[in-house]
Design an enzyme around this catalytic site. Structure first.
Site, mmCIF file in Angstrom:
data_model
loop_
_atom_site.group_PDB
_atom_site.id
_atom_site.type_symbol
_atom_site.label_atom_id
_atom_site.label_comp_id
_atom_site.label_asym_id
_atom_site.label_seq_id
_atom_site.Cartn_x
_atom_site.Cartn_y
_atom_site.Cartn_z
ATOM 1 N N HIS A 174 -7.928 -5.154 0.038
ATOM 2 C CA HIS A 174 -6.678 -4.419 0.167
ATOM 3 C C HIS A 174 -5.730 -5.024 1.198
ATOM 4 O O HIS A 174 -4.512 -5.060 0.986
ATOM 5 C CB HIS A 174 -6.999 -2.964 0.537
ATOM 6 C CG HIS A 174 -5.819 -2.061 0.521
ATOM 7 N ND1 HIS A 174 -5.093 -1.797 -0.622
ATOM 8 C CD2 HIS A 174 -5.216 -1.348 1.517
ATOM 9 C CE1 HIS A 174 -4.101 -0.963 -0.330
ATOM 10 N NE2 HIS A 174 -4.151 -0.683 0.956
ATOM 11 N N SER A 234 0.816 -1.211 0.000
ATOM 12 C CA SER A 234 0.000 0.000 0.000
ATOM 13 C C SER A 234 0.858 1.273 0.000
ATOM 14 O O SER A 234 1.664 1.480 -0.900
ATOM 15 C CB SER A 234 -0.950 -0.051 1.196
ATOM 16 O OG SER A 234 -1.924 0.955 1.135
ATOM 17 N N ASP A 292 -9.756 -3.035 -5.165
ATOM 18 C CA ASP A 292 -9.523 -3.985 -4.071
ATOM 19 C C ASP A 292 -10.288 -3.602 -2.803
ATOM 20 O O ASP A 292 -9.966 -4.055 -1.714
ATOM 21 C CB ASP A 292 -8.029 -4.124 -3.782
ATOM 22 C CG ASP A 292 -7.401 -2.862 -3.173
ATOM 23 O OD1 ASP A 292 -8.138 -1.886 -2.908
ATOM 24 O OD2 ASP A 292 -6.177 -2.857 -2.942
#
Length: 424
Positions: free
Chosen positions: A387, A191, A354
């Site tokens: 995610h 991320s 996601d």
């Protein structure tokens, strides 16, 4: 010839197999691994000095008591009376004169356990899998936590905390290589950590990258920002502080340097409508107008001078990259505000991604880097994986481990096998 083949097979059987170590430092065929977490996925400590002026007496209760865990703070998320203190102490201040971010007065912070996987939050399943392969914390497996409230800045703009982190990360990667017989490291980021790692690689000389970084594995790398980033600034959503009033959440979000990095970038999002009000439509192309509209005018200058220049293009990092991300999960794409404007709750229009990162941003790397001479890029799409699913979904975790194994363990083994075939 038959005898030569038999000898070659015998030698191959004697070589180390995937995941098997031959020594305490990870084995002869294993590259060191450095983990870079995402936003909020490592711990922060704080201490309060005499110059701290709390908004409420309760918030100053720890003054002079030494270090305490600022993040995560489970007590503050459960106790409404403590939540405003956490928001206050987590906030940053942008100093327009110094052109840099700093802690609130009287708040001193540190990132504990740098280099150790003990610093990470939520990575335990992946760490256990890597340890099962033979990796050892502090020997062949390392972590590079950071103060996730900060970011870095383009050339010509100071970024004390960002520069400090990039220096520590470079030294850690170099140490990991020296600790493991000079083998270059595999960097695994998630991320927001992908965005930092990417900018870190661009900032290092090409010769350094090729010497010390074997491969980068990006998990959910949205290098074009994401739509939710605009909603976070307008409402303070996603702060992790449900007990804090909305205005305070918004102030906390707007104070953090990293919040501006979440905004969708013009290069990737273009004129796609992200926020819609009764009278206006805001896209990545008119973020400045959006910041003015939500009352965050003080964010305009750092956004224009410190963020936009870093994301006007996505040049390839020129190290091998594996990009893994989830698809097929409902992801906020457009926020439509009604009669109450930004004071109200928006209607959300969903698209693919996601769950947090939009598909247009997740595919940005392959759009820009595919076919670039000298840039190796492998893309792995994981249907239905959210995610954070890389650390909770069994199938996704296996896929991640397999990819890491492929680039961190088996490369030298493949080379040995190829040399045997050639010599035969």
């Amino acid at each position: 010839m038959d005898l030569l083949r038999l000898v070659a097979v015998a030698v191959l059987l004697a070589l180390p197999t995937r995941g098997r170590c031959s020594g305490g430092d990870g084995g002869d065929d294993m590259h060191p691994i450095v983990l870079v977490p995402g936003y909020g996925s490592n711990r922060l400590d704080a201490r309060l000095t005499a110059t701290y002026e709390p908004a409420a007496p309760l918030c100053g209760a720890r003054e002079g008591e030494g270090w305490f865990e600022l993040w995560p703070n489970h007590a503050a998320t459960r106790d409404p009376s403590q939540a405003p203190c956490l928001a206050e102490q987590m906030s940053l201040v942008y100093d327009a004169v110094a052109d840099d971010y700093r802690n609130a007065a009287g708040v001193v912070t540190r990132v504990p356990s740098f280099a150790s996987t003990r610093a990470l939050i939520g990575w335990d399943p992946l760490v256990r899998q890597l340890e099962a392969m033979g990796y050892r914390d502090g020997e062949s497996l390392f972590a590079a936590p950071y103060d996730f409230r900060y970011a870095v800045a383009p050339h010509g703009h100071p970024s004390a905390e960002g520069a400090r982190y990039f220096g520590r990360l470079a030294r850690l990667i170099e140490w990991a290589s020296r600790r493991n017989e000079g083998r270059p490291a595999v960097v695994v980021a998630h991320s927001y950590g992908c965005a930092l790692t990417y900018q870190f690689l661009l900032a290092r000389p090409l010769a350094w990258r090729r010497r010390f970084v074997k491969h980068a594995v990006f998990l959910a790398a949205a290098l074009g920002g994401f739509a939710e980033g605009m909603n976070m600034l307008s409402s303070g959503a996603g702060s992790g502080l449900p007990n804090v009033a909305r205005p305070a959440r918004a102030r906390l979000a707007r104070s953090q340097q990293s919040a501006l990095w979440r905004l969708p970038t013009p290069m990737v999002f273009g004129d796609r409508p992200v926020v819609v009000t009764k009278n206006s439509t805001y896209s990545a192309n008119n973020i400045v107008e959006f910041l003015d509209a939500i009352g965050f005018t003080e964010g305009v200058s750092p956004y224009v001078t410190r963020v936009l220049p870093m994301w006007q293009a996505l040049p390839p990092p020129m190290v091998p990259v594996t990009s893994m991300y989830g698809v097929g999960v409902m992801t906020p794409e457009t926020f439509v505000y009604g009669e109450d404007g930004f004071e109200g709750t928006p209607e959300v229009v969903y698209g693919d991604g996601d769950g947090d990162m939009n598909m247009v941003s997740l595919v940005a790397t392959e759009k820009e880097w595919s076919g670039v001479e000298g840039q190796i890029l492998k893309v792995v799409r994981l249907p239905g994986v959210c995610h954070t699913g890389f650390f909770s979904d069994d199938l996704a975790l296996k896929k991640v481990v397999a990819e890491i194994q492929e680039v961190a363990v088996s490369i030298e083994l493949h080379q040995k096998r190829e040399n045997l075939v050639l010599s035969e």
